[in-house]
Scaffold this motif. Structure first.
Motif, PDB file in Angstrom:
ATOM      1  N   THR A 126     -38.368  29.312 -40.818  1.00  0.00           N
ATOM      2  CA  THR A 126     -39.806  29.526 -40.988  1.00  0.00           C
ATOM      3  C   THR A 126     -40.405  30.420 -39.905  1.00  0.00           C
ATOM      4  OG1 THR A 126     -40.076  27.461 -42.191  1.00  0.00           O
ATOM      5  CG2 THR A 126     -42.036  28.359 -41.183  1.00  0.00           C
ATOM      6  N   PRO A 127     -40.091  30.239 -38.615  1.00  0.00           N
ATOM      7  CA  PRO A 127     -40.653  31.160 -37.614  1.00  0.00           C
ATOM      8  C   PRO A 127     -40.226  32.612 -37.839  1.00  0.00           C
ATOM      9  CG  PRO A 127     -39.773  29.216 -36.540  1.00  0.00           C
ATOM     10  CD  PRO A 127     -39.355  29.145 -37.968  1.00  0.00           C
ATOM     11  N   LEU A 128     -38.995  32.818 -38.259  1.00  0.00           N
ATOM     12  CA  LEU A 128     -38.520  34.174 -38.537  1.00  0.00           C
ATOM     13  C   LEU A 128     -39.280  34.776 -39.722  1.00  0.00           C
ATOM     14  CD1 LEU A 128     -36.464  36.467 -38.040  1.00  0.00           C
ATOM     15  CD2 LEU A 128     -34.986  35.300 -39.680  1.00  0.00           C
ATOM     16  N   PHE A 129     -39.479  33.976 -40.762  1.00  0.00           N
ATOM     17  CA  PHE A 129     -40.226  34.452 -41.922  1.00  0.00           C
ATOM     18  C   PHE A 129     -41.660  34.815 -41.552  1.00  0.00           C
ATOM     19  CE2 PHE A 129     -37.360  31.816 -44.904  1.00  0.00           C
ATOM     20  CZ  PHE A 129     -36.472  32.867 -45.017  1.00  0.00           C
ATOM     21  N   ARG A 130     -42.278  34.034 -40.684  1.00  0.00           N
ATOM     22  CA  ARG A 130     -43.655  34.328 -40.266  1.00  0.00           C
ATOM     23  C   ARG A 130     -43.726  35.649 -39.503  1.00  0.00           C
ATOM     24  NH1 ARG A 130     -47.360  30.952 -41.905  1.00  0.00           N
ATOM     25  NH2 ARG A 130     -46.822  28.770 -42.081  1.00  0.00           N
ATOM     26  N   LYS A 131     -42.725  35.923 -38.655  1.00  0.00           N
ATOM     27  CA  LYS A 131     -42.696  37.189 -37.919  1.00  0.00           C
ATOM     28  C   LYS A 131     -42.536  38.375 -38.864  1.00  0.00           C
ATOM     29  CE  LYS A 131     -40.926  35.456 -33.550  1.00  0.00           C
ATOM     30  NZ  LYS A 131     -39.791  35.455 -32.614  1.00  0.00           N
ATOM     31  N   MET A 132     -41.830  38.153 -39.988  1.00  0.00           N
ATOM     32  CA  MET A 132     -41.616  39.217 -40.963  1.00  0.00           C
ATOM     33  C   MET A 132     -42.824  39.401 -41.878  1.00  0.00           C
ATOM     34  SD  MET A 132     -37.617  38.440 -41.887  1.00  0.00           S
ATOM     35  CE  MET A 132     -37.801  39.064 -43.509  1.00  0.00           C
ATOM     36  N   GLY A 133     -43.807  38.508 -41.814  1.00  0.00           N
ATOM     37  CA  GLY A 133     -45.017  38.656 -42.610  1.00  0.00           C
ATOM     38  C   GLY A 133     -45.113  37.710 -43.790  1.00  0.00           C
ATOM     39  N   PHE A 134     -44.068  36.933 -44.046  1.00  0.00           N
ATOM     40  CA  PHE A 134     -44.149  35.970 -45.137  1.00  0.00           C
ATOM     41  C   PHE A 134     -45.143  34.880 -44.762  1.00  0.00           C
ATOM     42  CE2 PHE A 134     -39.857  37.643 -45.982  1.00  0.00           C
ATOM     43  CZ  PHE A 134     -40.050  38.014 -47.289  1.00  0.00           C
ATOM     44  N   GLY A 135     -45.918  34.441 -45.730  1.00  0.00           N
ATOM     45  CA  GLY A 135     -46.949  33.443 -45.478  1.00  0.00           C
ATOM     46  C   GLY A 135     -48.318  34.073 -45.299  1.00  0.00           C
ATOM     47  N   ARG A 136     -48.349  35.390 -45.148  1.00  0.00           N
ATOM     48  CA  ARG A 136     -49.612  36.108 -45.014  1.00  0.00           C
ATOM     49  C   ARG A 136     -49.729  37.208 -46.061  1.00  0.00           C
ATOM     50  NH1 ARG A 136     -48.659  38.155 -39.648  1.00  0.00           N
ATOM     51  NH2 ARG A 136     -46.948  36.757 -39.309  1.00  0.00           N
ATOM     52  N   LEU A 137     -49.013  37.071 -47.155  1.00  0.00           N
ATOM     53  CA  LEU A 137     -49.030  38.067 -48.212  1.00  0.00           C
ATOM     54  C   LEU A 137     -50.235  37.849 -49.119  1.00  0.00           C
ATOM     55  CD1 LEU A 137     -45.263  37.899 -49.190  1.00  0.00           C
ATOM     56  CD2 LEU A 137     -46.379  39.690 -47.869  1.00  0.00           C
ATOM     57  N   PRO A 138     -50.675  38.906 -49.824  1.00  0.00           N
ATOM     58  CA  PRO A 138     -51.730  38.698 -50.812  1.00  0.00           C
ATOM     59  C   PRO A 138     -51.226  37.735 -51.894  1.00  0.00           C
ATOM     60  CG  PRO A 138     -51.354  41.032 -50.448  1.00  0.00           C
ATOM     61  CD  PRO A 138     -50.279  40.289 -49.714  1.00  0.00           C
ATOM     62  N   GLY A 139     -51.993  36.746 -52.200  1.00  0.00           N
ATOM     63  CA  GLY A 139     -51.583  35.737 -53.172  1.00  0.00           C
ATOM     64  C   GLY A 139     -51.194  34.427 -52.520  1.00  0.00           C
ATOM     65  N   ASP A 140     -51.027  34.427 -51.199  1.00  0.00           N
ATOM     66  CA  ASP A 140     -50.803  33.183 -50.471  1.00  0.00           C
ATOM     67  C   ASP A 140     -52.176  32.590 -50.166  1.00  0.00           C
ATOM     68  OD1 ASP A 140     -48.105  33.618 -50.528  1.00  0.00           O
ATOM     69  OD2 ASP A 140     -47.988  34.391 -48.489  1.00  0.00           O
ATOM     70  N   LEU A 141     -52.447  31.430 -50.717  1.00  0.00           N
ATOM     71  CA  LEU A 141     -53.777  30.840 -50.628  1.00  0.00           C
ATOM     72  C   LEU A 141     -53.859  29.858 -49.465  1.00  0.00           C
ATOM     73  CD1 LEU A 141     -54.229  30.076 -54.406  1.00  0.00           C
ATOM     74  CD2 LEU A 141     -54.987  32.095 -53.160  1.00  0.00           C
ATOM     75  N   ARG A 142     -54.914  29.989 -48.696  1.00  0.00           N
ATOM     76  CA  ARG A 142     -55.188  29.073 -47.591  1.00  0.00           C
ATOM     77  C   ARG A 142     -56.666  28.690 -47.709  1.00  0.00           C
ATOM     78  NH1 ARG A 142     -52.572  28.678 -42.396  1.00  0.00           N
ATOM     79  NH2 ARG A 142     -51.228  30.274 -43.252  1.00  0.00           N
ATOM     80  N   PHE A 143     -56.937  27.397 -47.820  1.00  0.00           N
ATOM     81  CA  PHE A 143     -58.318  26.955 -47.956  1.00  0.00           C
ATOM     82  C   PHE A 143     -58.499  25.600 -47.296  1.00  0.00           C
ATOM     83  CE2 PHE A 143     -55.982  25.730 -51.705  1.00  0.00           C
ATOM     84  CZ  PHE A 143     -56.342  24.419 -51.918  1.00  0.00           C
ATOM     85  N   THR A 144     -59.759  25.290 -47.003  1.00  0.00           N
ATOM     86  CA  THR A 144     -60.108  24.022 -46.376  1.00  0.00           C
ATOM     87  C   THR A 144     -60.892  23.177 -47.376  1.00  0.00           C
ATOM     88  OG1 THR A 144     -60.234  25.125 -44.245  1.00  0.00           O
ATOM     89  CG2 THR A 144     -61.252  22.969 -44.395  1.00  0.00           C
ATOM     90  N   LEU A 145     -60.480  21.917 -47.508  1.00  0.00           N
ATOM     91  CA  LEU A 145     -61.132  21.008 -48.440  1.00  0.00           C
ATOM     92  C   LEU A 145     -61.225  19.643 -47.781  1.00  0.00           C
ATOM     93  CD1 LEU A 145     -62.151  20.796 -51.405  1.00  0.00           C
ATOM     94  CD2 LEU A 145     -59.860  20.050 -52.005  1.00  0.00           C
ATOM     95  N   PHE A 146     -62.424  19.133 -47.674  1.00  0.00           N
ATOM     96  CA  PHE A 146     -62.689  17.834 -47.047  1.00  0.00           C
ATOM     97  C   PHE A 146     -62.160  17.769 -45.612  1.00  0.00           C
ATOM     98  CE2 PHE A 146     -62.227  16.690 -51.639  1.00  0.00           C
ATOM     99  CZ  PHE A 146     -63.579  16.468 -51.862  1.00  0.00           C
ATOM    100  N   GLY A 147     -62.271  18.878 -44.892  1.00  0.00           N
ATOM    101  CA  GLY A 147     -61.863  18.907 -43.495  1.00  0.00           C
ATOM    102  C   GLY A 147     -60.373  19.096 -43.265  1.00  0.00           C
ATOM    103  N   ARG A 148     -59.590  19.235 -44.330  1.00  0.00           N
ATOM    104  CA  ARG A 148     -58.151  19.459 -44.192  1.00  0.00           C
ATOM    105  C   ARG A 148     -57.823  20.860 -44.670  1.00  0.00           C
ATOM    106  NH1 ARG A 148     -54.359  14.866 -46.234  1.00  0.00           N
ATOM    107  NH2 ARG A 148     -52.985  16.183 -45.028  1.00  0.00           N
ATOM    108  N   GLU A 149     -56.874  21.490 -44.009  1.00  0.00           N
ATOM    109  CA  GLU A 149     -56.465  22.833 -44.400  1.00  0.00           C
ATOM    110  C   GLU A 149     -55.236  22.746 -45.303  1.00  0.00           C
ATOM    111  OE1 GLU A 149     -54.974  26.962 -42.380  1.00  0.00           O
ATOM    112  OE2 GLU A 149     -56.284  25.636 -41.242  1.00  0.00           O
ATOM    113  N   PHE A 150     -55.305  23.449 -46.436  1.00  0.00           N
ATOM    114  CA  PHE A 150     -54.212  23.478 -47.389  1.00  0.00           C
ATOM    115  C   PHE A 150     -53.682  24.895 -47.484  1.00  0.00           C
ATOM    116  CE2 PHE A 150     -56.770  19.878 -48.712  1.00  0.00           C
ATOM    117  CZ  PHE A 150     -55.812  18.901 -48.877  1.00  0.00           C
TER     118      PHE A 150
END
Length: 64
Positions: free
Chosen positions: A19-43
């Motif tokens: 996972t750390p290697l993938f994050r350095k390569m840009g995976f997890g921050r691609l268009p279509g990767d959804l990050r949102f906050t709901l009821f104080g928790r981040e999903f």
């Protein structure tokens, strides 16, 4: 069934290790990767990253 559980366990260990290697390569921050906050928790829903990684895994399995 035990064989599948072992395979899934090993796959999750490998994903966790890389996972750390993938994050350095840009995976997890691609268009279509959804990050949102709901009821104080981040999903985080890595839809695009999942599709790309499964395509790579499919290509590797066909080559082997």
């Amino acid at each position: 069934m035990i064989r599948w559980l072992i395979v899934i366990f090993i796959a999750l260990l490998l994903i966790n290790a890389f996972t750390p290697l993938f994050r350095k390569m840009g995976f997890g921050r691609l268009p279509g990767d959804l990050r949102f906050t709901l009821f104080g928790r981040e999903f985080f829903l890595p839809l695009t990253t999942t599709i790309i990684l499964s395509m790579v895994a499919s290509l590797v399995s066909k080559l082997i």
